[in-house]
Design an enzyme around this catalytic site. Structure first.
Site, PDB file in Angstrom:
ATOM      1  N   GLY A   6      25.175  38.627  40.138  1.00 46.76           N
ATOM      2  CA  GLY A   6      25.980  39.177  41.133  1.00 46.76           C
ATOM      3  C   GLY A   6      26.791  40.275  40.508  1.00 46.76           C
ATOM      4  N   TYR A  61      43.586  35.674  40.962  1.00 50.83           N
ATOM      5  CA  TYR A  61      42.976  34.986  39.438  1.00 50.83           C
ATOM      6  C   TYR A  61      43.584  35.781  38.473  1.00 50.83           C
ATOM      7  CZ  TYR A  61      38.773  35.091  42.656  1.00 50.83           C
ATOM      8  OH  TYR A  61      37.831  34.721  43.782  1.00 50.83           O
ATOM      9  N   CYS A  94      53.342  43.101  52.293  1.00 49.83           N
ATOM     10  CA  CYS A  94      54.548  42.378  52.130  1.00 49.83           C
ATOM     11  C   CYS A  94      54.510  40.873  51.421  1.00 49.83           C
ATOM     12  CB  CYS A  94      55.178  42.255  53.371  1.00 49.83           C
ATOM     13  SG  CYS A  94      55.629  43.827  54.234  1.00 49.83           S
TER      14      CYS A  94
HETATM   15  N1  LLP Z   1      25.034  31.648  41.688  1.00 50.05           N
HETATM   16  C1  LLP Z   1      25.833  31.013  42.606  1.00 50.05           C
HETATM   17  C2  LLP Z   1      25.465  29.660  43.000  1.00 50.05           C
HETATM   18  C3  LLP Z   1      27.213  31.382  42.605  1.00 50.05           C
HETATM   19  O1  LLP Z   1      28.290  30.321  43.072  1.00 50.05           O
HETATM   20  C4  LLP Z   1      27.707  32.741  42.084  1.00 50.05           C
HETATM   21  C5  LLP Z   1      29.018  33.268  42.205  1.00 50.05           C
HETATM   22  C6  LLP Z   1      26.731  33.610  41.500  1.00 50.05           C
HETATM   23  C7  LLP Z   1      25.024  33.019  41.505  1.00 50.05           C
HETATM   24  C8  LLP Z   1      26.913  34.887  40.988  1.00 50.05           C
HETATM   25  O2  LLP Z   1      27.662  34.772  39.894  1.00 50.05           O
HETATM   26  P1  LLP Z   1      28.004  36.178  39.121  1.00 50.05           P
HETATM   27  O3  LLP Z   1      26.662  36.722  38.554  1.00 50.05           O
HETATM   28  O4  LLP Z   1      28.653  37.313  40.137  1.00 50.05           O
HETATM   29  O5  LLP Z   1      29.078  35.904  38.186  1.00 50.05           O
HETATM   30  N2  LLP Z   1      35.488  35.895  43.410  1.00 50.05           N
HETATM   31  C9  LLP Z   1      35.155  35.732  42.031  1.00 50.05           C
HETATM   32  C10 LLP Z   1      33.867  35.303  41.750  1.00 50.05           C
HETATM   33  C11 LLP Z   1      33.337  34.217  42.280  1.00 50.05           C
HETATM   34  C12 LLP Z   1      31.759  33.836  42.103  1.00 50.05           C
HETATM   35  C13 LLP Z   1      31.200  32.711  42.857  1.00 50.05           C
HETATM   36  N3  LLP Z   1      29.834  32.463  42.637  1.00 50.05           N
HETATM   37  C14 LLP Z   1      35.846  36.791  41.240  1.00 50.05           C
HETATM   38  O6  LLP Z   1      36.305  37.871  41.932  1.00 50.05           O
HETATM   39  O7  LLP Z   1      35.954  36.660  39.996  1.00 50.05           O
END
Ligand code: LLP
Length: 429
Positions: A292, A333, A359
Site C-alpha cells: 500500500g 503515531y 481544538c
Molecule cells: N495487507 C494487510 C493485511 C494490511 O493490514 C496492510 C496494512 C497492508 C497489506 C498494506 O501495508 P503497507 O504496504 O501499506 O504497509 N495507518 C497506518 C498504517 C496501517 C497499515 C494497516 N495495514 C499508518 O498511517 O502508518
C-alpha cells in the site's frame, strides 16, 4: 508551468517527480503554487508517474516470476488512484465492503481482489462471493466456519488463504505492527496446520493459498526474510498433510522515506526474498503481495497555507490550514512528515511547531521545524500520498480536502473539496 531547462532539486531523496524547479516546488510539470491558487488549500496533490514508478520497482523485482501485485487500497482509495493501478494490471487488497464497491467502480477485476481483515461480516462475504473475488484471506477459525456457511447458502465456493501470524517483530511503530503474538491478526503458527485441515474439510471452501502481513513501514529486509522462512516451513507441513497451496502471499509493509530511515527499494528487497524462495525450492510458486504505502506514500504532498505565526515564550507556533483531520499520522503515531516551503528562500529561519486549527493539543503536524515562513505563505507536507486522505475525518466539522492528480503538465481534480452541506446531508433533526 514547466521549467525543463533549470536543474531540478528533489524535495526528497529518490523522488524525482516532486522537485524544485527555479526555486518553486512542482509535482511533475505542475507548479504547486498555481494548483493551490486554483483549487484552494489544504490540497492533496499526487504524481501519477511517481505511483507508476513505485509499481515498476516491484514489477522489475518480479520479472520472470508468476506474481500478482494487489494494491492495498486502504493507503489511498481515491477512485482515480485505483484506476491508475487497475489499468496497470494490479489487483487489490480490500478490507471492507466499501472498499470492494470502490474497486468495482474504478474498473478493478474481481478475480484479482483479495479480501483481508479480522472482522468480515456475512453481508460483506456474500457480496464478495457474488462478484467472484479471487481469495478471502481468513484470519480465524471462527471466520472459516462463517464463510463456509455463507458460501454454501449462496451456492458458491469461496477461495481461501489463511493468514498466518509468524510472530516476527517488524521493528516498526506498535500500532502498525501486526505479526506478533500479541496482535489481533492472523492464526498462530501452532494452529495453522489444524486450521488448514479444518478449511479443507468444510463445504463451500477451496484452499488456494497462504498469507502473512507482519506490519507496515518496515525499513529492513530481515523481518521479511524471517517471516518467509516460517511461512515456507508451514507450506511444507500443510502440503505434507495433502493440502495443496497454489499461491504464497507475503502481504505489504515495505516502508518509505519519511525522515532518516531509507528502506530497501522494492526490487532490491525482492531480489533477497526471491533468492531465499529459490534456495528453498519455492521460486516458481505463484506469489502475491499487498503493498500500500510503498506504492503511493511518496507520490503525494499536502499543500497548506500558513494562517498565523504565533511566537511564544516557550515555543513558536506556525498555524496552518491543514490539521489532524487531514493529516492524522502525527497525532496517531507520532509520525514524522517533512514540511517544506513551496518557494525556496534564504531568509533566516526560526523553530516552529507546525500545528493545525483543530481544538486539541494533539493537533500537530510537525514539531520543532526550522522554517523561514510568513503568514499567507504555502507549505507542502511531504509523503502524504498514503494513509492521509484515506484516514481523514470531519472532526471539528472540517470538510475533507480536495485532491488533484498530476500527469506530466496536466493536473486533474480527482476529488472536490467537501462542503458543510455535504457533511450534514445524512443527519436528521
Ligand atoms: N495487507 C494487510 C493485511 C494490511 O493490514 C496492510 C496494512 C497492508 C497489506 C498494506 O501495508 P503497507 O504496504 O501499506 O504497509 N495507518 C497506518 C498504517 C496501517 C497499515 C494497516 N495495514 C499508518 O498511517 O502508518
Amino acid at each position: 508551468m514547466t521549467h525543463h531547462s533549470t536543474p531540478a532539486t528533489s524535495a526528497q531523496p529518490g523522488q524525482p517527480f516532486i522537485a524544485y524547479h527555479a526555486g518553486q516546488l512542482q509535482v511533475e510539470g505542475c507548479s504547486l503554487q498555481m494548483l493551490a491558487q486554483e483549487y484552494g488549500t489544504p490540497l492533496f496533490v499526487y504524481s501519477k508517474a511517481a505511483m507508476l514508478s513505485a509499481l515498476a520497482a516491484y514489477q522489475r523485482g518480479f520479472a520472470g516470476r508468476t506474481a500478482q501485485i494487489c494494491y492495498a487500497m486502504k493507503a489511498n482509495s481515491n477512485l482515480a488512484v485505483l484506476r491508475v493501478f487497475a489499468q496497470a494490471g494490479c489487483g487489490f487488497d480490500i478490507v471492507s465492503g466499501g472498499e470492494l464497491e470502490r474497486v468495482l467502480a474504478a474498473g478493478g477485476v474481481p478475480a484479482k481482489i483479495i479480501f483481508s481483515g479480522v472482522g468480515k461480516t456475512r453481508a460483506e462475504m456474500r457480496r464478495a462471493l457474488e462478484v467472484g473475488i479471487g481469495c478471502f484471506n481468513v484470519e480465524s477459525e471462527a471466520e472459516l466456519e462463517v464463510l463456509s456457511s455463507v458460501a454454501v447458502a449462496a451456492g458458491k465456493s469461496a477461495r481461501v488463504s489463511i493468514r498466518v501470524n509468524p510472530n516476527v517483530d517488524p521493528k516498526t511503530h506498535p500500532y502498525i505492527s501486526t505479526g506478533l503474538k500479541g496482535n489481533k491478526f492472523g492464526v498462530a503458527q501452532e494452529r495453522t496446520l489444524a486450521t488448514y485441515q479444518r478449511a479443507a474439510s468444510l463445504p463451500g471452501l477451496k484452499v488456494v493459498g497462504i498469507d502473512c502481513h507482519i506490519g507496515s513501514q518496515i525499513t529492513e529486509a530481515t523481518p521479511y526474510l524471517d517471516a518467509m522462512d516460517k511461512v515456507l516451513d508451514l507450506v511444507a507441513a500443510i502440503e505434507a498433510a495433502g493440502i495443496a497451496i497454489e499461491h504464497i502471499d507475503f502481504g505489504g509493509g515495505l516502508g518509505i522515506h519519511y525522515e532518516d530511515a531509507v528502506p530497501p527499494a522494492a526490487d532490491a528487497l525482492w531480489a533477497a526474498l526471491l533468492a531465499k524462495l529459490d534456495a528453498r525450492g519455492y521460486g516458481q510458486r505463484k506469489l502475491m503481495i499487498e503493498p500500500g504505502r510503498s506504492l503511493v506514500g511518496n507520490a503525494g504532498v499536502c499543500v497548506s497555507e500558513v494562517l498565523y505565526l504565533k511566537p511564544g515564550e516557550q515555543k513558536n507556533f506556525c498555524i496552518i490550514d491543514a490539521a489532524m483531520n487531514d493529516l492524522p499520522r502525527p497525532a496517531m503515531y507520532q509520525a514524522f512528515h517533512q514540511i517544506v516551503p513551496l518557494a525556496l528562500n534564504s531568509k533566516p529561519r526560526s523553530t516552529y511547531d507546525v500545528v493545525g486549527p483543530v481544538c486539541e493539543s494533539g493537533d500537530w503536524i510537525g514539531r520543532e521545524r526550522s522554517l523561514a515562513v510568513q503568514q499567507g505563505e504555502l507549505l507542502a507536507v511531504l509523503s502524504a500520498g498514503a494513509y492521509c486522505m484515506s484516514m481523514a475525518s470531519n472532526y471539528n466539522t472540517r470538510g475533507r480536502a480536495a485532491e488533484v492528480m498530476v500527469d506530466g503538465d496536466t493536473a486533474t481534480l480527482i476529488r472536490r473539496r467537501e462542503t458543510a452541506a455535504e457533511q450534514m446531508q445524512n443527519e436528521i433533526f
